[in-house]
Design a protein around this motif. Structure first.
Motif, PDB file in Angstrom:
ATOM      1  N   GLU A 176       0.809  -1.215   0.000  1.00 16.73           N
ATOM      2  CA  GLU A 176       0.000   0.000   0.000  1.00 16.73           C
ATOM      3  C   GLU A 176       0.846   1.270   0.000  1.00 16.73           C
ATOM      4  N   HIS A 177       2.099   1.178   0.421  1.00 15.34           N
ATOM      5  CA  HIS A 177       2.970   2.361   0.380  1.00 15.34           C
ATOM      6  C   HIS A 177       3.075   2.902  -1.047  1.00 15.34           C
ATOM      7  N   THR A 178       3.356   2.040  -1.993  1.00 15.86           N
ATOM      8  CA  THR A 178       3.518   2.503  -3.372  1.00 15.86           C
ATOM      9  C   THR A 178       2.174   2.786  -4.030  1.00 15.86           C
ATOM     10  N   GLN A 179       1.125   2.103  -3.590  1.00 14.42           N
ATOM     11  CA  GLN A 179      -0.207   2.390  -4.134  1.00 14.42           C
ATOM     12  C   GLN A 179      -0.634   3.812  -3.783  1.00 14.42           C
ATOM     13  N   LEU A 180      -0.473   4.193  -2.536  1.00 13.80           N
ATOM     14  CA  LEU A 180      -0.853   5.548  -2.134  1.00 13.80           C
ATOM     15  C   LEU A 180       0.113   6.566  -2.719  1.00 13.80           C
ATOM     16  N   MET A 181       1.382   6.197  -2.830  1.00 10.86           N
ATOM     17  CA  MET A 181       2.361   7.120  -3.388  1.00 10.86           C
ATOM     18  C   MET A 181       1.959   7.561  -4.786  1.00 10.86           C
ATOM     19  N   TRP A 182       1.455   6.639  -5.628  1.00 10.74           N
ATOM     20  CA  TRP A 182       1.070   7.006  -6.993  1.00 10.74           C
ATOM     21  C   TRP A 182      -0.092   7.993  -6.984  1.00 10.74           C
ATOM     22  N   VAL A 183      -1.057   7.773  -6.104  1.00 10.54           N
ATOM     23  CA  VAL A 183      -2.186   8.707  -6.010  1.00 10.54           C
ATOM     24  C   VAL A 183      -1.680  10.093  -5.627  1.00 10.54           C
ATOM     25  N   MET A 231       7.594   9.357   0.910  1.00 13.06           N
ATOM     26  CA  MET A 231       7.638   9.636   2.343  1.00 13.06           C
ATOM     27  C   MET A 231       6.275  10.139   2.834  1.00 13.06           C
ATOM     28  N   ALA A 232       5.615  10.958   2.032  1.00 15.12           N
ATOM     29  CA  ALA A 232       4.276  11.422   2.396  1.00 15.12           C
ATOM     30  C   ALA A 232       3.309  10.258   2.488  1.00 15.12           C
ATOM     31  N   ALA A 233       3.412   9.334   1.539  1.00 15.02           N
ATOM     32  CA  ALA A 233       2.555   8.152   1.572  1.00 15.02           C
ATOM     33  C   ALA A 233       2.831   7.306   2.812  1.00 15.02           C
ATOM     34  N   SER A 280      -4.279  -0.952   4.394  1.00 13.49           N
ATOM     35  CA  SER A 280      -5.260  -1.371   3.386  1.00 13.49           C
ATOM     36  C   SER A 280      -6.577  -0.623   3.549  1.00 13.49           C
ATOM     37  N   ALA A 281      -6.945  -0.325   4.789  1.00 15.45           N
ATOM     38  CA  ALA A 281      -8.170   0.439   5.027  1.00 15.45           C
ATOM     39  C   ALA A 281      -8.032   1.854   4.471  1.00 15.45           C
ATOM     40  N   THR A 282      -6.856   2.459   4.660  1.00 11.88           N
ATOM     41  CA  THR A 282      -6.620   3.807   4.144  1.00 11.88           C
ATOM     42  C   THR A 282      -6.690   3.820   2.623  1.00 11.88           C
ATOM     43  N   VAL A 283      -6.008   2.886   1.972  1.00  9.74           N
ATOM     44  CA  VAL A 283      -5.994   2.860   0.508  1.00  9.74           C
ATOM     45  C   VAL A 283      -7.386   2.574  -0.045  1.00  9.74           C
ATOM     46  N   ALA A 284      -8.131   1.692   0.592  1.00 10.60           N
ATOM     47  CA  ALA A 284      -9.491   1.407   0.127  1.00 10.60           C
ATOM     48  C   ALA A 284     -10.354   2.666   0.163  1.00 10.60           C
ATOM     49  N   GLU A 285     -10.224   3.450   1.240  1.00 13.20           N
ATOM     50  CA  GLU A 285     -11.011   4.688   1.330  1.00 13.20           C
ATOM     51  C   GLU A 285     -10.562   5.697   0.286  1.00 13.20           C
ATOM     52  N   VAL A 286      -9.246   5.821   0.082  1.00 12.53           N
ATOM     53  CA  VAL A 286      -8.724   6.742  -0.921  1.00 12.53           C
ATOM     54  C   VAL A 286      -9.203   6.352  -2.312  1.00 12.53           C
ATOM     55  N   TYR A 287      -9.076   5.077  -2.668  1.00 16.71           N
ATOM     56  CA  TYR A 287      -9.508   4.607  -3.991  1.00 16.71           C
ATOM     57  C   TYR A 287     -10.994   4.881  -4.215  1.00 16.71           C
ATOM     58  N   ARG A 288     -11.790   4.640  -3.200  1.00 18.46           N
ATOM     59  CA  ARG A 288     -13.236   4.875  -3.337  1.00 18.46           C
ATOM     60  C   ARG A 288     -13.522   6.351  -3.576  1.00 18.46           C
ATOM     61  N   LYS A 289     -12.824   7.218  -2.839  1.00 21.17           N
ATOM     62  CA  LYS A 289     -13.110   8.648  -2.938  1.00 21.17           C
ATOM     63  C   LYS A 289     -12.624   9.261  -4.251  1.00 21.17           C
ATOM     64  N   ILE A 290     -11.563   8.718  -4.840  1.00 22.65           N
ATOM     65  CA  ILE A 290     -11.077   9.293  -6.100  1.00 22.65           C
ATOM     66  C   ILE A 290     -11.728   8.645  -7.320  1.00 22.65           C
TER      67      ILE A 290
END
Length: 344
Positions: free
Chosen positions: A97-104, A143-145, A327-337
């Motif tokens: 999830e680190h790299t998944q959120l990083m791309w967003v 690092m932000a991710a 995983s909970a954070t990325v799921a919420e981010v993916y849903r919102k975008i």
């Protein structure tokens, strides 16, 4: 007081920090400046401590060396007092999830803003554009991710990382403004200064893995006799009196700073205790303090590295805990975008 386990820490402020595994051993300066100060934060925080092995890919190394350094970094965290029963300890690469959120977040980061990051500017100017990889450019976004993924309230940072944390805060506010409250906007937790730890051979310079000479740096995993010899040979001055004066007596001031940090005795008290004694006595006291700390630290680190079953189990358990949050954070981010959610 009974120490709380990880499962009992709901409601506590969350702290997150990662260490990059780019050396075979921590040296005394980076231990005193950072890792040692992670340990007390476990008492009243939900602590997540990781090895930033993805960040380390920006520095060239052989694959076998990368593996060894990553495990050594984790082992040194534990040897320093990070308790996996009270903290989540993990390898960054074990949590995709680190790299998944990083791309967003990268799609929300302006090129100009990323270009203004001081560390990138300094390194690209030093090594040139052709020798500067894109990973170094996007390092602050990863690092932000790292931070936002765990909804960290506080991030222990030194002054050299403050700008990166400001980018993290900007991205959190930007995302929350566009998509509704999603991320905690983290606050810096500026680590209490133990004073500047200088190069033993050149007390005008900071003790540094990249710029110190071998004689000027105290490697915590070296044999005790190696570091004792370095301390005994530390540069001081032609005088004899032991006093703290960073401008006139930088070598003596550095030794007093180290002794104070390791013993918990103030510099002022140390100066009084050493009154009338010589530099040999001061160096002997520093050598004894370093040995007293580093010997069990080294033994525990090497024990973990020699029989890796325990270390691997701790990291696997930490990755599971970390992924539960990430995983909970990325799921919420993916849903919102607006990314289509997979069927379960």
């Amino acid at each position: 007081m009974v120490a709380m386990s990880v499962s009992d820490r709901a409601g506590l402020p969350r702290v997150l920090s990662l260490a990059q595994p780019t050396a075979d051993s921590l040296h005394l300066g980076n231990f005193l400046g950072a890792l040692r100060q992670w340990v007390p934060l476990q008492d009243d925080h939900d602590a997540f401590y990781g090895v930033a092995d993805l960040h380390a890919l920006t520095v060239e190394a052989e694959p076998a060396v990368r593996v060894d350094r990553s495990l050594r970094s984790a082992a040194q965290m534990l040897a320093a007092g990070v308790d996996p029963q009270r903290s989540t300890v993990f390898l960054q690469s074990h949590v995709p999830e680190h790299t998944q959120l990083m791309w967003v977040l990268a799609t929300m980061t302006g090129f100009g803003q990323a270009s203004r990051m001081t560390q990138f500017k300094d390194k690209s100017a030093r090594f040139g554009a052709d020798a500067t990889n894109v990973g170094l450019f996007t390092y602050p976004v990863l690092m932000a991710a790292d931070i936002l993924l765990y909804q960290a309230d506080r991030v222990p940072v030194g002054e050299d990382q403050r700008q990166h944390l400001e980018l993290t805060r900007d991205l959190a506010v930007r995302f929350n403004g566009r998509h509704g409250t999603t991320f905690v906007v983290p606050e810096p937790h500026i680590l209490p200064s133990v004073g500047r730890i200088a190069d033993l051979a050149d007390p005008s310079a900071k003790m540094s893995k990249t710029s110190s000479s071998p004689s000027g740096i105290v490697e915590l995993l070296d044999e005790p006799k190696v570091n004792i010899k370095k301390i005994r040979s530390a540069v001081t001055d032609s005088e004899r009196e032991i006093e703290f004066d960073e401008e006139r007596k930088p070598g003596v001031a550095n030794l007093l700073t180290i002794l104070s940090a390791l013993t918990g005795t103030s510099v002022e008290v140390l100066v009084k205790e050493l009154a009338g004694r010589g530099y040999g006595d001061l160096k002997g006291a520093v050598a004894d303090a370093v040995t007293a700390f580093a010997t069990p630290y080294r033994e525990r680190t090497l024990e973990l590295m020699g029989e890796r079953t325990e270390l691997q189990a701790i990291l696997a358990d930490g990755a599971d805990r970390a992924r539960a949050v990430a995983s909970a954070t990325v799921a919420e981010v993916y849903r919102k975008i607006g990314l289509v959610q997979p069927r379960i």
